[in-house]
Design a protein around this motif. Structure first.
Motif, PDB file in Angstrom:
ATOM      1  N   GLY A 230       1.160  13.168   4.316  1.00 14.42           N
ATOM      2  CA  GLY A 230       1.259  13.799   3.005  1.00 14.42           C
ATOM      3  C   GLY A 230       0.696  12.906   1.925  1.00 14.42           C
ATOM      4  O   GLY A 230      -0.096  12.011   2.185  1.00 14.42           O
ATOM      5  N   GLU A 231       1.153  13.165   0.667  1.00 12.72           N
ATOM      6  CA  GLU A 231       0.659  12.415  -0.483  1.00 12.72           C
ATOM      7  C   GLU A 231       1.496  11.150  -0.642  1.00 12.72           C
ATOM      8  O   GLU A 231       2.699  11.221  -0.868  1.00 12.72           O
ATOM      9  CB  GLU A 231       0.779  13.277  -1.733  1.00 12.72           C
ATOM     10  N   VAL A 232       0.839  10.010  -0.523  1.00 12.98           N
ATOM     11  CA  VAL A 232       1.543   8.721  -0.510  1.00 12.98           C
ATOM     12  C   VAL A 232       1.389   8.021  -1.856  1.00 12.98           C
ATOM     13  O   VAL A 232       0.284   7.899  -2.381  1.00 12.98           O
ATOM     14  CB  VAL A 232       0.987   7.827   0.623  1.00 12.98           C
ATOM     15  N   SER A 233       2.500   7.566  -2.424  1.00 15.11           N
ATOM     16  CA  SER A 233       2.479   6.710  -3.607  1.00 15.11           C
ATOM     17  C   SER A 233       3.157   5.402  -3.257  1.00 15.11           C
ATOM     18  O   SER A 233       4.078   5.372  -2.445  1.00 15.11           O
ATOM     19  CB  SER A 233       3.228   7.354  -4.782  1.00 15.11           C
ATOM     20  N   VAL A 234       2.696   4.317  -3.888  1.00 19.26           N
ATOM     21  CA  VAL A 234       3.273   2.992  -3.628  1.00 19.26           C
ATOM     22  C   VAL A 234       3.762   2.400  -4.947  1.00 19.26           C
ATOM     23  O   VAL A 234       3.007   2.342  -5.918  1.00 19.26           O
ATOM     24  CB  VAL A 234       2.228   2.038  -3.005  1.00 19.26           C
ATOM     25  N   VAL A 235       5.021   2.004  -4.991  1.00 22.10           N
ATOM     26  CA  VAL A 235       5.549   1.232  -6.119  1.00 22.10           C
ATOM     27  C   VAL A 235       6.311   0.061  -5.502  1.00 22.10           C
ATOM     28  O   VAL A 235       7.332   0.251  -4.838  1.00 22.10           O
ATOM     29  CB  VAL A 235       6.484   2.066  -7.024  1.00 22.10           C
ATOM     30  N   ALA A 236       5.776  -1.142  -5.690  1.00 19.39           N
ATOM     31  CA  ALA A 236       6.313  -2.296  -4.957  1.00 19.39           C
ATOM     32  C   ALA A 236       6.339  -3.523  -5.867  1.00 19.39           C
ATOM     33  O   ALA A 236       5.614  -3.598  -6.866  1.00 19.39           O
ATOM     34  CB  ALA A 236       5.459  -2.568  -3.715  1.00 19.39           C
ATOM     35  N   PRO A 237       7.169  -4.512  -5.518  1.00 20.33           N
ATOM     36  CA  PRO A 237       7.249  -5.731  -6.332  1.00 20.33           C
ATOM     37  C   PRO A 237       5.913  -6.480  -6.370  1.00 20.33           C
ATOM     38  O   PRO A 237       5.144  -6.437  -5.412  1.00 20.33           O
ATOM     39  CB  PRO A 237       8.310  -6.577  -5.602  1.00 20.33           C
ATOM     40  N   ASP A 238       5.661  -7.194  -7.480  1.00 22.17           N
ATOM     41  CA  ASP A 238       4.387  -7.924  -7.603  1.00 22.17           C
ATOM     42  C   ASP A 238       4.395  -9.236  -6.821  1.00 22.17           C
ATOM     43  O   ASP A 238       3.391  -9.913  -6.747  1.00 22.17           O
ATOM     44  CB  ASP A 238       4.049  -8.172  -9.086  1.00 22.17           C
ATOM     45  N   ARG A 239       5.564  -9.609  -6.264  1.00 23.46           N
ATOM     46  CA  ARG A 239       5.660 -10.835  -5.445  1.00 23.46           C
ATOM     47  C   ARG A 239       6.757 -10.641  -4.417  1.00 23.46           C
ATOM     48  O   ARG A 239       7.489  -9.660  -4.476  1.00 23.46           O
ATOM     49  CB  ARG A 239       5.955 -12.040  -6.322  1.00 23.46           C
TER      50      ARG A 239
END
Ligand SMILES: [Mg+2]
Length: 253
Positions: free
Chosen positions: A27-36
């Motif tokens: 499906g439609e994938v979004s990524v929101v993740a820590p910068d470190r």
């Protein structure tokens, strides 16, 4: 299907890249993740300073916060539509037994679940990925098949996330899937006493050796036997048995 991905190893981690590849066919994938890296951040929230999202591309954001911050920000602020699933990982290292209490990977899935979204945490129970990623790369296909199955279940248990550990074998050698319970982990010599440059005592937490114990259906046994381990984890930590046996340990004051 809309899928939100996060992790605790940071937005540029190889495990997250593998998870994107495994999830994209679904499906439609979004990524929101820590910068470190935020490993062992557990379910912490950043309360004492603001967090800043930075958009890397159309569907990827990095956040100077914890895995929990990332999932909360994604669902409540960044994504135009609510995701159908939150998947966290692939963590660089196992999250079995008591690991789940420290894990930022598991916490990101917990946050998804707290927001009412079915959520999975995925960890690779292998060695040091900085040296060789080939084993993890070969697991993208079997993981994608597993995720296709898990995202098409008719129902999900309430307040429960799936904690998934992938065994340290190449993709073709995975023997199957076992449903498991948490084992017990015993760390030895995990506090390393050292001196700072001024001769004062300091301690480095981590390292040492790990031993496991637990029942036949424990997560670590499944991994040792070459199976994918799926442990359902409840957000409700209440010990029901203890409440019903209250006569054995509680007296009215
Ligand atoms: Mg990690």
């Amino acid at each position: 299907m809309r899928i939100l991905l996060s992790n605790d190893d940071g937005v540029f981690a190889h495990g997250l890249k593998c998870l994107v590849k495994a999830a994209e066919p679904l499906g439609e994938v979004s990524v929101v993740a820590p910068d470190r890296e935020q490993s062992a951040a557990s379910h912490s929230l950043t309360l004492h300073h603001p967090v800043r999202p930075r958009r890397i591309d159309e569907r990827t954001w990095q956040v100077d916060g914890t895995p929990t911050d990332c999932v909360m920000l994604a669902v409540e602020a960044l994504l135009p539509e609510r995701p159908d699933f939150v998947i966290s990982g692939i963590n660089h290292g196992q999250n079995m037994g008591e690991d789940v209490l420290y894990s930022g990977t598991v916490a990101a899935a917990m946050e998804g679940l707290s927001l009412g979204i079915p959520s999975f945490a995925i960890s690779f129970a292998g060695g040091d990925l900085r040296a060789d990623t080939s084993m993890l790369d070969e697991q993208i296909k079997p993981l994608s098949l597993l995720l296709r199955h898990l995202t098409s279940l008719p129902a999900y248990p309430t307040h429960t996330l799936f904690n998934i550990n992938m065994p340290p074998v190449s993709g073709g050698e995975i023997k199957g899937v076992r449903l498991t319970r948490l084992g017990r982990r015993v760390y030895s010599n995990s506090l390393m006493p050292m001196k700072d440059p001024w001769g004062r005592d300091i301690f480095w937490i981590g390292g040492g050796s790990i031993e496991w114990s637990g029942e036949e259906d424990s997560d670590f046994r499944a991994i040792a036997d070459g199976y994918i381990s799926i442990t359902p984890l409840s957000l409700d930590l209440t010990h029901d048995q203890c409440l019903s046996d209250r006569e054995s340990w509680w007296r009215e004051p």
